[in-house]
Design a protein around this motif. Sequence first.
Motif, PDB file in Angstrom:
ATOM      1  N   CYS A   2      -6.211 -10.911 -21.556  1.00  0.00           N
ATOM      2  CA  CYS A   2      -5.666  -9.916 -22.474  1.00  0.00           C
ATOM      3  C   CYS A   2      -6.803  -9.133 -23.122  1.00  0.00           C
ATOM      4  N   THR A   3      -6.675  -7.830 -23.191  1.00  0.00           N
ATOM      5  CA  THR A   3      -7.679  -7.009 -23.853  1.00  0.00           C
ATOM      6  C   THR A   3      -6.974  -6.094 -24.846  1.00  0.00           C
ATOM      7  N   PHE A   4      -7.763  -5.387 -25.649  1.00  0.00           N
ATOM      8  CA  PHE A   4      -7.179  -4.445 -26.598  1.00  0.00           C
ATOM      9  C   PHE A   4      -6.323  -3.405 -25.888  1.00  0.00           C
ATOM     10  N   ASN A   5      -6.684  -3.053 -24.647  1.00  0.00           N
ATOM     11  CA  ASN A   5      -5.909  -2.062 -23.894  1.00  0.00           C
ATOM     12  C   ASN A   5      -4.480  -2.513 -23.641  1.00  0.00           C
ATOM     13  N   ASP A   6      -4.265  -3.823 -23.565  1.00  0.00           N
ATOM     14  CA  ASP A   6      -2.942  -4.371 -23.260  1.00  0.00           C
ATOM     15  C   ASP A   6      -2.046  -4.516 -24.487  1.00  0.00           C
ATOM     16  N   LEU A   7      -2.562  -4.236 -25.666  1.00  0.00           N
ATOM     17  CA  LEU A   7      -1.838  -4.487 -26.919  1.00  0.00           C
ATOM     18  C   LEU A   7      -1.381  -3.184 -27.561  1.00  0.00           C
ATOM     19  N   LYS A  37      -0.757 -15.129 -27.679  1.00  0.00           N
ATOM     20  CA  LYS A  37      -1.457 -14.910 -26.411  1.00  0.00           C
ATOM     21  C   LYS A  37      -2.738 -14.089 -26.609  1.00  0.00           C
ATOM     22  N   PRO A  38      -2.703 -12.968 -27.348  1.00  0.00           N
ATOM     23  CA  PRO A  38      -3.943 -12.216 -27.561  1.00  0.00           C
ATOM     24  C   PRO A  38      -5.020 -13.040 -28.285  1.00  0.00           C
ATOM     25  N   LEU A  39      -4.624 -13.956 -29.153  1.00  0.00           N
ATOM     26  CA  LEU A  39      -5.586 -14.786 -29.884  1.00  0.00           C
ATOM     27  C   LEU A  39      -6.284 -15.778 -28.970  1.00  0.00           C
ATOM     28  N   GLN A  40      -5.621 -16.200 -27.914  1.00  0.00           N
ATOM     29  CA  GLN A  40      -6.157 -17.239 -27.036  1.00  0.00           C
ATOM     30  C   GLN A  40      -7.486 -16.835 -26.402  1.00  0.00           C
ATOM     31  N   GLN A  41      -7.627 -15.593 -25.977  1.00  0.00           N
ATOM     32  CA  GLN A  41      -8.859 -15.165 -25.298  1.00  0.00           C
ATOM     33  C   GLN A  41     -10.100 -15.268 -26.193  1.00  0.00           C
ATOM     34  N   PRO A  42     -10.101 -14.726 -27.420  1.00  0.00           N
ATOM     35  CA  PRO A  42     -11.308 -14.884 -28.244  1.00  0.00           C
ATOM     36  C   PRO A  42     -11.584 -16.345 -28.605  1.00  0.00           C
ATOM     37  N   GLN A  43     -10.531 -17.132 -28.789  1.00  0.00           N
ATOM     38  CA  GLN A  43     -10.739 -18.555 -29.078  1.00  0.00           C
ATOM     39  C   GLN A  43     -11.384 -19.255 -27.884  1.00  0.00           C
ATOM     40  N   ASP A  44     -10.900 -18.968 -26.678  1.00  0.00           N
ATOM     41  CA  ASP A  44     -11.476 -19.560 -25.468  1.00  0.00           C
ATOM     42  C   ASP A  44     -12.926 -19.123 -25.289  1.00  0.00           C
ATOM     43  N   SER A  45     -13.209 -17.853 -25.556  1.00  0.00           N
ATOM     44  CA  SER A  45     -14.580 -17.354 -25.436  1.00  0.00           C
ATOM     45  C   SER A  45     -15.505 -18.037 -26.434  1.00  0.00           C
ATOM     46  N   ALA A  46     -15.069 -18.175 -27.676  1.00  0.00           N
ATOM     47  CA  ALA A  46     -15.876 -18.841 -28.708  1.00  0.00           C
ATOM     48  C   ALA A  46     -16.128 -20.297 -28.326  1.00  0.00           C
ATOM     49  N   ARG A  47     -15.100 -20.967 -27.827  1.00  0.00           N
ATOM     50  CA  ARG A  47     -15.243 -22.367 -27.406  1.00  0.00           C
ATOM     51  C   ARG A  47     -16.239 -22.464 -26.251  1.00  0.00           C
ATOM     52  N   GLY A  48     -16.158 -21.549 -25.295  1.00  0.00           N
ATOM     53  CA  GLY A  48     -17.086 -21.540 -24.162  1.00  0.00           C
ATOM     54  C   GLY A  48     -18.530 -21.345 -24.599  1.00  0.00           C
ATOM     55  N   ILE A  49     -18.749 -20.431 -25.527  1.00  0.00           N
ATOM     56  CA  ILE A  49     -20.100 -20.184 -26.049  1.00  0.00           C
ATOM     57  C   ILE A  49     -20.632 -21.433 -26.742  1.00  0.00           C
ATOM     58  N   VAL A 125     -10.928   7.083 -24.414  1.00  0.00           N
ATOM     59  CA  VAL A 125     -10.069   7.898 -25.270  1.00  0.00           C
ATOM     60  C   VAL A 125      -8.806   7.136 -25.698  1.00  0.00           C
ATOM     61  N   ASN A 126      -8.158   6.447 -24.778  1.00  0.00           N
ATOM     62  CA  ASN A 126      -6.935   5.705 -25.123  1.00  0.00           C
ATOM     63  C   ASN A 126      -7.221   4.600 -26.129  1.00  0.00           C
ATOM     64  N   LEU A 127      -8.327   3.907 -25.933  1.00  0.00           N
ATOM     65  CA  LEU A 127      -8.705   2.844 -26.864  1.00  0.00           C
ATOM     66  C   LEU A 127      -9.078   3.424 -28.224  1.00  0.00           C
ATOM     67  N   GLU A 128      -9.743   4.562 -28.212  1.00  0.00           N
ATOM     68  CA  GLU A 128     -10.084   5.247 -29.461  1.00  0.00           C
ATOM     69  C   GLU A 128      -8.814   5.582 -30.244  1.00  0.00           C
ATOM     70  N   ARG A 129      -7.816   6.112 -29.558  1.00  0.00           N
ATOM     71  CA  ARG A 129      -6.540   6.445 -30.214  1.00  0.00           C
ATOM     72  C   ARG A 129      -5.858   5.191 -30.767  1.00  0.00           C
ATOM     73  N   LYS A 130      -5.931   4.105 -30.005  1.00  0.00           N
ATOM     74  CA  LYS A 130      -5.296   2.865 -30.433  1.00  0.00           C
ATOM     75  C   LYS A 130      -5.956   2.305 -31.692  1.00  0.00           C
ATOM     76  N   PHE A 131      -7.296   2.322 -31.748  1.00  0.00           N
ATOM     77  CA  PHE A 131      -8.008   1.861 -32.947  1.00  0.00           C
ATOM     78  C   PHE A 131      -7.702   2.765 -34.137  1.00  0.00           C
ATOM     79  N   ALA A 132      -7.613   4.073 -33.893  1.00  0.00           N
ATOM     80  CA  ALA A 132      -7.282   5.017 -34.966  1.00  0.00           C
ATOM     81  C   ALA A 132      -5.867   4.762 -35.488  1.00  0.00           C
ATOM     82  N   ALA A 133      -4.916   4.523 -34.583  1.00  0.00           N
ATOM     83  CA  ALA A 133      -3.532   4.247 -34.996  1.00  0.00           C
ATOM     84  C   ALA A 133      -3.444   2.929 -35.764  1.00  0.00           C
ATOM     85  N   ALA A 134      -4.218   1.931 -35.335  1.00  0.00           N
ATOM     86  CA  ALA A 134      -4.230   0.643 -36.036  1.00  0.00           C
ATOM     87  C   ALA A 134      -4.760   0.822 -37.447  1.00  0.00           C
TER      88      ALA A 134
END
Length: 150
Positions: A2-7, A37-49, A125-134
């Motif tokens: 899951c990435t920011f693009n999928d949310l 589900k979106p939370l799982q990826q950063p948690q897994d990455s932190a655990r891996g590191i 551009v799409n991600l930029e718009r999404k961050f701006a909308a958030a």
Amino acid sequence: MCTFNDLDHHQVAALASCFIPGDKSTERIHLRTELAKPLQQPQDSARGIAEIQHECKLEVHVDEYEESTVRPYLMDVIYCWSKGATFAEVIHMTDIFEGGIIRSARRLDEFLNQLRAAANAVGEVNLERKFAAASESLRRGIMFANSLYL
């Protein structure tokens, strides 16, 4: 994966709140399915590191590292605020004090604007718009009043 693009932008605001230092809740976290589900990826990455650091003989406690790196305490609060909930509704969703919620929301807005600028710099551009909308979905009500003493 899951990435920011999928949310949607509400989920983006909620997930980004995990990276904002702030007060820790003593309550058990109950997340909506659209946030778990979106939370799982950063948690897994932190655990891996942390596990790699441990394998390299660095003194690190894997669980503590994960907990200090990804802090989901306000995810549900931010998600509901972003979707239009009132301040009275969101303060009852956590044991974190009102001032802590407001400080975290303002820091989150700054972080989202930095992410927006980064997305712009790399041509997403799409991600930029999404961050701006958030960011825009957060900037309302008492959380963003110029003064709480008006």
